[in-house]
Design a protein around this motif. Structure first.
Motif, PDB file in Angstrom:
ATOM      1  N   ARG A 134       7.805   0.864   8.166  1.00  0.00           N
ATOM      2  CA  ARG A 134       7.431  -0.462   7.682  1.00  0.00           C
ATOM      3  C   ARG A 134       7.944  -1.490   8.684  1.00  0.00           C
ATOM      4  NH1 ARG A 134       9.620   2.010   2.961  1.00  0.00           N
ATOM      5  NH2 ARG A 134       7.964   2.676   1.537  1.00  0.00           N
ATOM      6  N   HIS A 167      -3.823   9.405   6.177  1.00  0.00           N
ATOM      7  CA  HIS A 167      -3.178   8.274   6.827  1.00  0.00           C
ATOM      8  C   HIS A 167      -3.304   7.046   5.923  1.00  0.00           C
ATOM      9  CE1 HIS A 167      -3.284  10.769  10.431  1.00  0.00           C
ATOM     10  NE2 HIS A 167      -4.605  10.914  10.258  1.00  0.00           N
ATOM     11  N   LEU A 202       4.315  -4.810   6.429  1.00  0.00           N
ATOM     12  CA  LEU A 202       3.226  -3.847   6.557  1.00  0.00           C
ATOM     13  C   LEU A 202       3.805  -2.438   6.527  1.00  0.00           C
ATOM     14  CD1 LEU A 202       1.127  -5.493   9.428  1.00  0.00           C
ATOM     15  CD2 LEU A 202       0.695  -5.616   6.971  1.00  0.00           C
ATOM     16  N   ASP A 203       3.032  -1.499   5.995  1.00  0.00           N
ATOM     17  CA  ASP A 203       3.457  -0.100   5.882  1.00  0.00           C
ATOM     18  C   ASP A 203       2.406   0.786   6.542  1.00  0.00           C
ATOM     19  OD1 ASP A 203       4.569   2.290   5.218  1.00  0.00           O
ATOM     20  OD2 ASP A 203       4.299   2.092   3.047  1.00  0.00           O
ATOM     21  N   PHE A 204       2.855   1.669   7.442  1.00  0.00           N
ATOM     22  CA  PHE A 204       1.977   2.625   8.116  1.00  0.00           C
ATOM     23  C   PHE A 204       2.596   4.005   7.951  1.00  0.00           C
ATOM     24  CE2 PHE A 204       1.805  -1.436  10.307  1.00  0.00           C
ATOM     25  CZ  PHE A 204       0.442  -1.685  10.400  1.00  0.00           C
ATOM     26  N   ASN A 205       1.790   4.984   7.502  1.00  0.00           N
ATOM     27  CA  ASN A 205       2.337   6.324   7.335  1.00  0.00           C
ATOM     28  C   ASN A 205       1.234   7.374   7.391  1.00  0.00           C
ATOM     29  OD1 ASN A 205       1.501   7.103   4.388  1.00  0.00           O
ATOM     30  ND2 ASN A 205       2.315   4.998   4.225  1.00  0.00           N
ATOM     31  N   SER A 206       1.647   8.584   7.653  1.00  0.00           N
ATOM     32  CA  SER A 206       0.751   9.741   7.636  1.00  0.00           C
ATOM     33  C   SER A 206       1.398  10.830   6.792  1.00  0.00           C
ATOM     34  CB  SER A 206       0.511  10.263   9.052  1.00  0.00           C
ATOM     35  OG  SER A 206      -0.200   9.305   9.825  1.00  0.00           O
ATOM     36  N   GLY A 260       6.549   7.731   8.455  1.00  0.00           N
ATOM     37  CA  GLY A 260       5.958   6.401   8.538  1.00  0.00           C
ATOM     38  C   GLY A 260       6.990   5.350   8.877  1.00  0.00           C
ATOM     39  N   ALA A 304      -2.367   2.547   5.614  1.00  0.00           N
ATOM     40  CA  ALA A 304      -1.862   1.276   6.141  1.00  0.00           C
ATOM     41  C   ALA A 304      -2.088   0.216   5.080  1.00  0.00           C
ATOM     42  CB  ALA A 304      -2.577   0.885   7.427  1.00  0.00           C
ATOM     43  N   ASN A 338      -6.593   3.865   2.951  1.00  0.00           N
ATOM     44  CA  ASN A 338      -6.189   5.210   3.340  1.00  0.00           C
ATOM     45  C   ASN A 338      -7.360   5.898   4.046  1.00  0.00           C
ATOM     46  OD1 ASN A 338      -7.266   7.729   1.435  1.00  0.00           O
ATOM     47  ND2 ASN A 338      -7.408   5.721   0.397  1.00  0.00           N
TER      48      ASN A 338
END
Length: 393
Positions: free
Chosen positions: A160, A191, A169-173, A158, A193, A45
């Motif tokens: 996935r 943020h 994979l997971d990406f988020n804000s 975000g 990932a 993060n």
């Protein structure tokens, strides 16, 4: 004739097209999607708590804070409706020299976050994309940042991306707004990932799969209609054949019943003959003797009478000894006994073709009286015998 050929060609073309379409419409693994599951995630993060995140949103060097090891863990349950519930724990560290709350800090400061959120799968609106899974969500939590603890309201966006049904994979804000700013606590952005793993999976058909299923059902219904038509054409023919088959079956049943009655009668006769011979009993001999005594002669006289009445009967005479004496001697003695038994029957007019013999010595004792076991004379006497086995009726 030409018109007939044209219609035949069109019919074959339409039939081939339907068959090809049905082959193309087979439900495969690609037509199924994960509808509900648990998701566990581990990753990194980054926190932007500069005090004015939108001015320096890409100023990673001075405003983003990241630790070089896994610093985020999450667990969540996601449902068929598209809603998900997730719990998240994060650790970070504000780096000395970075801008935090609009000031450059002079020492490293630990960051802790514990958050819960509710998310919604946007694919439920835009349609399943297979590998791309965007989502939005809201939630709340507790964050200790810049040595200032505060409750926060959270909003997340975000996506996935999945490599298989289980791994992705997971990406988020996440925007975090402080519930109270009494001690100067400010808002910030976090943020994330990481790698995610799905388990407890429940799968179902995608929209494309459901469309295929509906079309396959329609094709199957049409095939059933055609089959019903063909069956109706054949029904009358089958009914005509049924009466003939029934008559033939009745005749076969009658023959089978007669054959069964014949076999039953033969079996009954065999049982009676076998019982009659068994009831005569065995021929017994004295110790070390092969002499057919008076009581044994009565048995053999009755047996000779049975053989005279039933000329198709053939018997095997088997003779035995008790365990006393050597095996070689007992083999010789049992041969003497079987010969004497046969000779007596021959003397009563029994045909030699009706008799076979076999001597077993002491190998087929009827009780426990072997060489290692003491037994009284009456038990040994049971083993000194000639028996009669029916070979043919």
């Amino acid at each position: 004739m030409k018109t007939t050929k044209i219609f035949s060609f069109l019919f074959l073309f339409m039939f081939s097209s339907v068959t090809f379409a049905q082959d193309e419409l087979q439900i495969t693994a690609k037509d199924s999607i994960v509808q509900s599951s648990w998701i566990f995630g581990v990753g990194l993060n980054a926190v932007d708590d500069s005090g004015n995140v939108f001015d320096g949103i890409f100023n990673v060097g001075q405003e983003w804070n990241i630790v070089p090891f896994p610093s985020r863990v999450s667990i969540g349950r996601y449902f068929k409706s598209g809603l998900g519930i997730e719990a998240i724990g994060t650790y970070n560290q504000y780096k000395e020299g970075n801008v935090i709350d609009a000031e450059v800090i002079t020492e490293n400061i630990s960051y802790f976050g514990f958050d819960g959120r509710v998310t919604y799968d946007i694919n439920k609106i835009i349609g399943e994309t297979g590998w791309f899974d965007p989502y939005v969500g809201i939630g709340a939590g507790y964050t200790d940042a810049n040595n200032k603890g505060r409750g926060t309201y959270n909003a997340v966006v975000g996506f996935r991306t999945w490599f298989s049904d289980r791994w992705g994979l997971d990406f988020n804000s996440t925007g975090k707004w402080a519930m109270s700013q009494d001690q100067g606590a400010t808002n910030h952005i976090q943020h994330a990932a990481g790698v995610v793993y799905q388990f407890g999976i429940e799968k179902g058909l995608s929209k494309r799969g459901e469309e295929k299923l509906e079309l396959l059902a329609a094709i199957e219904k049409e095939k059933q209609r055609q089959t019903d038509s063909i069956n109706e054409v054949n029904r009358i023919k089958d009914e005509a054949l049924l009466a003939e088959r029934l008559k033939k079956q009745q005749e076969e049943d009658a023959l089978a019943a007669a054959e069964k009655a014949k076999i039953d009668a033969i079996n009954k006769r065999k049982t009676e003959i076998k019982s009659r011979i068994e009831n005569l009993g065995n021929v017994y001999f004295g110790l070390n003797s092969s002499v057919v005594n008076s009581s044994s002669k009565k048995v053999l006289d009755s047996l000779a009478q049975v053989l005279e009445e039933i000329p198709t009967l053939t018997l095997k005479i088997t003779s035995h000894t008790d365990s006393r004496g050597t095996s070689k001697y007992n083999d010789w003695l049992s041969q003497r006994r079987v010969d004497k038994t046969k000779d007596y029957l021959l003397s009563k007019g029994v045909s030699a073709d009706m008799l076979t013999t076999e001597a077993y010595g002491e190998t087929m004792l009827l009780n426990e009286c072997d060489d290692d076991t003491y037994c009284p004379e009456e038990k040994h006497a049971v083993n000194r015998r000639s028996e009669f086995v029916i070979m043919e009726f």
